[in-house]
Design a protein around this motif. Structure first.
Motif, PDB file in Angstrom:
ATOM      1  N   ILE A 215       0.205  -8.906  -2.355  1.00 47.20           N
ATOM      2  CA  ILE A 215      -1.019  -8.389  -2.965  1.00 47.20           C
ATOM      3  C   ILE A 215      -1.006  -6.868  -2.893  1.00 47.20           C
ATOM      4  CG2 ILE A 215      -3.542  -8.314  -2.814  1.00 47.20           C
ATOM      5  CD1 ILE A 215      -3.410 -11.069  -1.471  1.00 47.20           C
ATOM      6  N   ALA A 216      -1.194  -6.230  -4.035  1.00 45.33           N
ATOM      7  CA  ALA A 216      -1.227  -4.769  -4.074  1.00 45.33           C
ATOM      8  C   ALA A 216      -2.643  -4.274  -3.799  1.00 45.33           C
ATOM      9  CB  ALA A 216      -0.752  -4.273  -5.440  1.00 45.33           C
ATOM     10  N   LEU A 217      -2.734  -3.189  -3.048  1.00 43.88           N
ATOM     11  CA  LEU A 217      -4.021  -2.552  -2.766  1.00 43.88           C
ATOM     12  C   LEU A 217      -3.980  -1.127  -3.309  1.00 43.88           C
ATOM     13  CD1 LEU A 217      -4.686  -3.723   0.915  1.00 43.88           C
ATOM     14  CD2 LEU A 217      -5.590  -4.711  -1.198  1.00 43.88           C
ATOM     15  N   PRO A 218      -4.147  -0.972  -4.624  1.00 45.94           N
ATOM     16  CA  PRO A 218      -4.083   0.369  -5.219  1.00 45.94           C
ATOM     17  C   PRO A 218      -5.255   1.227  -4.795  1.00 45.94           C
ATOM     18  CG  PRO A 218      -4.837  -1.253  -6.826  1.00 45.94           C
ATOM     19  CD  PRO A 218      -4.426  -2.022  -5.610  1.00 45.94           C
ATOM     20  N   GLY A 219      -4.998   2.519  -4.691  1.00 45.34           N
ATOM     21  CA  GLY A 219      -6.063   3.442  -4.340  1.00 45.34           C
ATOM     22  C   GLY A 219      -6.371   3.515  -2.860  1.00 45.34           C
ATOM     23  N   LYS A 220      -5.630   2.754  -2.064  1.00 46.72           N
ATOM     24  CA  LYS A 220      -5.843   2.764  -0.621  1.00 46.72           C
ATOM     25  C   LYS A 220      -4.758   3.595   0.053  1.00 46.72           C
ATOM     26  CE  LYS A 220      -9.295  -0.214  -0.563  1.00 46.72           C
ATOM     27  NZ  LYS A 220      -9.497  -0.351  -2.016  1.00 46.72           N
ATOM     28  N   LYS A 221      -5.107   4.158   1.208  1.00 47.93           N
ATOM     29  CA  LYS A 221      -4.173   4.951   1.995  1.00 47.93           C
ATOM     30  C   LYS A 221      -3.522   4.058   3.047  1.00 47.93           C
ATOM     31  CE  LYS A 221      -3.941   9.239   4.707  1.00 47.93           C
ATOM     32  NZ  LYS A 221      -4.757  10.358   5.284  1.00 47.93           N
TER      33      LYS A 221
ATOM     34  N   ASP B  36      -4.766   4.237   6.646  1.00 45.38           N
ATOM     35  CA  ASP B  36      -6.130   3.717   6.785  1.00 45.38           C
ATOM     36  C   ASP B  36      -6.121   2.186   6.861  1.00 45.38           C
ATOM     37  OD1 ASP B  36      -7.077   6.287   6.662  1.00 45.38           O
ATOM     38  OD2 ASP B  36      -7.697   6.171   4.559  1.00 45.38           O
ATOM     39  N   ILE B  37      -5.291   1.556   6.042  1.00 40.17           N
ATOM     40  CA  ILE B  37      -5.219   0.096   6.049  1.00 40.17           C
ATOM     41  C   ILE B  37      -4.609  -0.410   7.357  1.00 40.17           C
ATOM     42  CG2 ILE B  37      -4.205  -1.935   4.934  1.00 40.17           C
ATOM     43  CD1 ILE B  37      -6.473  -0.736   3.359  1.00 40.17           C
ATOM     44  N   VAL B  38      -3.597   0.287   7.861  1.00 38.52           N
ATOM     45  CA  VAL B  38      -2.999  -0.104   9.143  1.00 38.52           C
ATOM     46  C   VAL B  38      -4.056  -0.080  10.245  1.00 38.52           C
ATOM     47  CG1 VAL B  38      -1.359   0.566  10.950  1.00 38.52           C
ATOM     48  CG2 VAL B  38      -0.650   0.620   8.555  1.00 38.52           C
ATOM     49  N   THR B  39      -4.831   1.006  10.309  1.00 37.21           N
ATOM     50  CA  THR B  39      -5.886   1.119  11.323  1.00 37.21           C
ATOM     51  C   THR B  39      -6.944   0.046  11.116  1.00 37.21           C
ATOM     52  OG1 THR B  39      -5.540   3.514  11.463  1.00 37.21           O
ATOM     53  CG2 THR B  39      -7.604   2.659  12.326  1.00 37.21           C
ATOM     54  N   PHE B  40      -7.320  -0.197   9.884  1.00 35.75           N
ATOM     55  CA  PHE B  40      -8.303  -1.229   9.561  1.00 35.75           C
ATOM     56  C   PHE B  40      -7.823  -2.602  10.014  1.00 35.75           C
ATOM     57  CE2 PHE B  40     -10.278  -3.947   6.077  1.00 35.75           C
ATOM     58  CZ  PHE B  40     -11.531  -3.986   6.669  1.00 35.75           C
TER      59      PHE B  40
ATOM     60  N   VAL C 184       0.857  -1.182   0.000  1.00 29.17           N
ATOM     61  CA  VAL C 184       0.000   0.000   0.000  1.00 29.17           C
ATOM     62  C   VAL C 184       0.894   1.233   0.000  1.00 29.17           C
ATOM     63  CG1 VAL C 184      -1.928   1.168   1.116  1.00 29.17           C
ATOM     64  CG2 VAL C 184      -1.615  -1.295   1.446  1.00 29.17           C
ATOM     65  N   ASP C 185       0.718   2.089  -0.980  1.00 28.42           N
ATOM     66  CA  ASP C 185       1.561   3.297  -1.092  1.00 28.42           C
ATOM     67  C   ASP C 185       3.048   2.931  -1.098  1.00 28.42           C
ATOM     68  OD1 ASP C 185      -0.629   4.942  -1.181  1.00 28.42           O
ATOM     69  OD2 ASP C 185      -0.583   5.452   0.955  1.00 28.42           O
ATOM     70  N   ASP C 186       3.388   1.837  -1.785  1.00 31.55           N
ATOM     71  CA  ASP C 186       4.784   1.358  -1.890  1.00 31.55           C
ATOM     72  C   ASP C 186       5.368   0.936  -0.543  1.00 31.55           C
ATOM     73  OD1 ASP C 186       4.855   1.842  -4.661  1.00 31.55           O
ATOM     74  OD2 ASP C 186       5.352   3.948  -4.329  1.00 31.55           O
TER      75      ASP C 186
END
Length: 250
Positions: free
Chosen positions: A77-83, A86-90, A42-44
């Motif tokens: 797995i790439a998650l494009p378009g995600k911050k 936000d993913i860490v908190t999720f 996520v975001d490289d």
């Protein structure tokens, strides 16, 4: 997946001084270990997690890892378009080790709802709903002032069919605010037209009720004093005060 000092302290029963916002930034998924078997980009940046935990929480991840998708056997797995944050908190809200120590905050509410909807993680949706209910209860009881920023945040969060009751409660809270506070806020006019319409409709209904009570109170006072000497009607001020008080508490 290494457990960071702040979370380990909490697990051991020791207190920490991390704020809710600081905890959102704590990332225990930066490195992998024997319990992790999938890596997200996520975001490289890399995040390490466990497929089993993801599948327990989300039917979307079950389909991803067991269906005929390219992610089924992928190690990354790439998650494009995600911050990233936000993913860490999720992920913190999904992982059983960190779930209880990861509160919903104003900053995380909207991203969490969006991700929980996308991946169908019901317990995260429920946690966000409890947060919204708690904020509304504080405002309804007058224990916390709900700013226009806070109102806009909750309104955006309640823009869902399953949160319609919370939206109605929010309309009721805003409808009771003083006109000056509403008109002086630049953000108030940026609210959706249907929300403003509901607010003003409720304010009109409230004014009609107040008007009815005022009319009734005046009629009672007029009846009480008719046929009496005004100078001898000693309890008239008390009756007027009582009538005004009844109007104000509506």
């Amino acid at each position: 997946m290494a457990v960071l000092r702040g979370d380990k302290d909490l697990a051991d029963g020791h207190s920490t001084k991390l704020t809710d916002e600081a905890r959102e930034l704590v990332n225990p998924f930066q490195t992998g270990d024997d319990t992790t078997d999938v890596q997200f980009t996520v975001d490289d940046k890399k995040l390490h997690f466990n497929k089993g935990v993801l599948c327990v929480c989300s039917p979307v991840f079950i389909s991803m890892f067991t269906g005929e998708f390219r992610e089924k056997n992928a190690r990354e797995i790439a998650l494009p378009g995600k911050k990233y944050s936000d993913i860490v908190t999720f992920f913190r809200h999904m992982h059983p080790v960190f779930l209880a120590d990861t509160p919903v905050t104003d900053n995380s509410l909207l991203p969490l709802l969006e991700l929980a909807d996308e991946y169908d993680v019901k317990h995260v949706c429920q946690k966000c709903e409890r947060y919204i209910n708690a904020q509304l209860k504080l405002a309804e009881e007058g224990r916390q002032h709900l700013s226009m920023d806070g109102t806009l945040l909750l309104l955006q969060a309640c823009d869902r069919d399953d949160l319609r009751p919370q939206r109605e409660r929010l309309v009721n809270v805003i409808a009771k605010k003083k006109t000056r506070e509403l008109t002086q806020s630049q953000k108030f006019l940026s609210f959706p037209a249907d929300f403003l319409a509901d607010v003003f409709r409720l304010r009109c209904e409230h004014l009609e009720v107040c008007s009815g009570h005022l009319t009734t109170a005046v009629r009672r006072i007029t009846t009480d004093v008719s046929g009496h000497d005004w100078g001898l009607t000693l309890n008239l001020p008390q009756k007027c005060a009582r009538a005004v008080f009844c109007i104000l508490i509506i």
